[in-house]
Enzyme design. Structure first.
Site, PDB file in Angstrom:
ATOM      1  N   CYS A 206       0.826  -1.207   0.000  1.00 50.36           N
ATOM      2  CA  CYS A 206       0.000   0.000   0.000  1.00 50.36           C
ATOM      3  C   CYS A 206       0.862   1.259   0.000  1.00 50.36           C
ATOM      4  O   CYS A 206       1.681   1.460   0.891  1.00 50.36           O
ATOM      5  CB  CYS A 206      -0.920  -0.016   1.222  1.00 50.36           C
TER       6      CYS A 206
ATOM      7  N   CYS B 169     -11.142  -0.037   0.838  1.00 51.91           N
ATOM      8  CA  CYS B 169     -10.567  -0.199   2.177  1.00 51.91           C
ATOM      9  C   CYS B 169     -10.909   1.054   2.955  1.00 51.91           C
ATOM     10  O   CYS B 169     -10.469   2.153   2.597  1.00 51.91           O
ATOM     11  CB  CYS B 169      -9.051  -0.385   2.069  1.00 51.91           C
TER      12      CYS B 169
HETATM   13  C1  DTB Z   1      -4.824   2.889   7.762  1.00 48.56           C
HETATM   14  O1  DTB Z   1      -5.996   2.832   8.150  1.00 48.56           O
HETATM   15  N1  DTB Z   1      -3.772   2.886   8.555  1.00 48.56           N
HETATM   16  C2  DTB Z   1      -2.559   3.036   7.810  1.00 48.56           C
HETATM   17  C3  DTB Z   1      -3.056   2.980   6.356  1.00 48.56           C
HETATM   18  N2  DTB Z   1      -4.472   2.964   6.499  1.00 48.56           N
HETATM   19  C4  DTB Z   1      -2.638   3.981   5.369  1.00 48.56           C
HETATM   20  C5  DTB Z   1      -1.806   4.273   8.165  1.00 48.56           C
HETATM   21  C6  DTB Z   1      -1.497   4.367   9.617  1.00 48.56           C
HETATM   22  C7  DTB Z   1      -0.637   5.558   9.782  1.00 48.56           C
HETATM   23  C8  DTB Z   1      -0.157   5.716  11.177  1.00 48.56           C
HETATM   24  C9  DTB Z   1       0.661   6.957  11.343  1.00 48.56           C
HETATM   25  C10 DTB Z   1       1.932   6.993  10.557  1.00 48.56           C
HETATM   26  O2  DTB Z   1       2.704   6.015  10.550  1.00 48.56           O
HETATM   27  O3  DTB Z   1       2.201   8.036   9.946  1.00 48.56           O
END
Ligand code: DTB
Ligand code: SAM
Ligand code: SF4
Length: 327
Positions: free
Chosen positions: A96, A188
């Protein structure tokens, strides 16, 4: 068996079931619909980091907050393909790519992202993007390039949304989800707990997701990772029971969705994560970084899979890969 007409009261009743009964029910539903041993392993990569014009109160990448995140322009295509290969070798089947954008613009950066999508898709991985808002034309272009899934979170309830983000609306988010669905891309969408929302907001978000015309194929449940410099830096950690309630409720009302135990695993023990898998979580992000914040080490997760007898889910399960790429 799959319902999209849940009422908020029904979801509230499920959410508030005594915890052990809730876990038992969710575990039962999970076993009726899915292979409970199987957990999808996904890897995230921030392909464009920081400097975002939005004001999401949780986000270390918003330009207006002073955090340690260093701004990085869009990565080069070959570098991204290299990272995807590493992820594949480490056992991930979904890759992703995230960009700190408010929305996609029709420019050279978007063309580059389309190249990244093509490259990763040709490696046989499920390719996902999270790039902010999308028009239906942009969604179609991503689909043509081989995009399998698009992540766009509702984050919280419609009522609490304005307390977290003011630079775009809940309606905007739902429209992007419609555009993604319209392009026949797998959806998603989930949210974050621990931002100061009430139980009603958690239930409200689950209600919106479970009453979309079709359930999202994937529902990430994130625990806020409080980052210094953001307005939510001092939020208290949520208890594992709240995570379990969210996951179990999502599992019961959207039985076939992949429910992803997402941000926040670094602060959870193996036993706490095991409870989440029992409650129906069947996907995680692997790799020592999420987008900008830490995540458990790959070896630690591999040990967890061994101890809990979990097995990674294959890419494109149940689907003919060739049909997807050329569709
Ligand atoms: C989701 O729901 N969680 C992920 C993904 N989709 C893109 C991202 C989490 C990010 C957490 C904070 C960071 O690492 O910047
Ligand atoms: N800029 C795009 C957008 O907002 O749609 C894509 C990237 S954005 C970082 C993806 C998701 O990461 C957000 O919707 C949010 O749910 C999650 N997220 C961001 N920061 C987080 C944090 N500190 N803790 C937990 N989840 C977070
Ligand atoms: Fe920007 Fe996405 Fe972060 Fe919001 S969550 S500030 S849109 S990168």
């Amino acid at each position: 068996m799959i319902r999209t007409n849940w009422t908020r009261a029904e979801i509230s009743e499920i959410y508030n079931t005594p915890i052990l009964d809730l876990i038992y029910r969710a575990a039962t539903v999970h076993r009726q619909h899915n292979d409970a041993q199987e957990v999808q392993v996904c890897t995230l990569l921030s392909v464009k980091t920081g400097g975002c014009p939005e004001d999401c109160a949780y986000c270390p990448q918003a330009a207006r907050y002073h955090t340690d995140v260093k701004v990085h322009k869009l990565m080069e295509v070959q570098e991204v393909i290299g990272k995807a290969l590493e992820a594949k070798e480490a056992g991930s089947t979904r890759f992703c790519m995230g960009a700190a954008w408010r929305e996609v613009r029709d420019n050279r950066d978007f063309d580059k992202v389309l190249e990244m999508v093509k490259g990763v898709s040709n490696m046989g991985m499920e390719v996902c993007c999270t790039l902010g808002m999308l028009t239906s034309e942009q969604a179609n272009k991503l689909k043509e390039a081989g995009l399998y899934a698009y992540n766009h979170n509702l984050d919280t309830s419609e009522e609490f949304y304005g307390d977290v983000i003011t630079t775009r609306t809940y309606r905007d988010r739902l429209e992007t989800l419609e555009n993604v669905r319209g392009a026949k891309i797998s959806v998603c969408s989930g949210g974050i707990i621990g931002m100061g929302e009430g139980e009603n907001d958690r239930i409200g978000m689950l209600h919106t997701l479970a009453t979309l015309p079709e359930h999202p194929e994937s529902v990430p449940v994130n625990a806020l990772v409080p980052v210094e410099g953001t307005p939510l830096e001092d939020q208290e950690k949520v208890s594992v029971w709240e995570m379990v309630r969210m996951i179990a409720t999502a599992r019961i009302i959207m039985p076939k969705a992949m429910v992803r135990l997402s941000a926040g695993r670094v602060r959870m023990t193996l036993e706490e994560q095991a409870l989440c898998f029992l409650a129906g979580a069947n996907s995680i992000f692997a790799g020592d970084k999420l987008l900008t914040t830490p995540n458990p080490a790959v070896v630690q997760d591999q040990q967890m899979f061994q101890i809990l007898n979990l097995k990674p889910r294959q890419a494109y399960k149940g689907l003919e890969k060739a049909a997807i790429v050329t569709a």
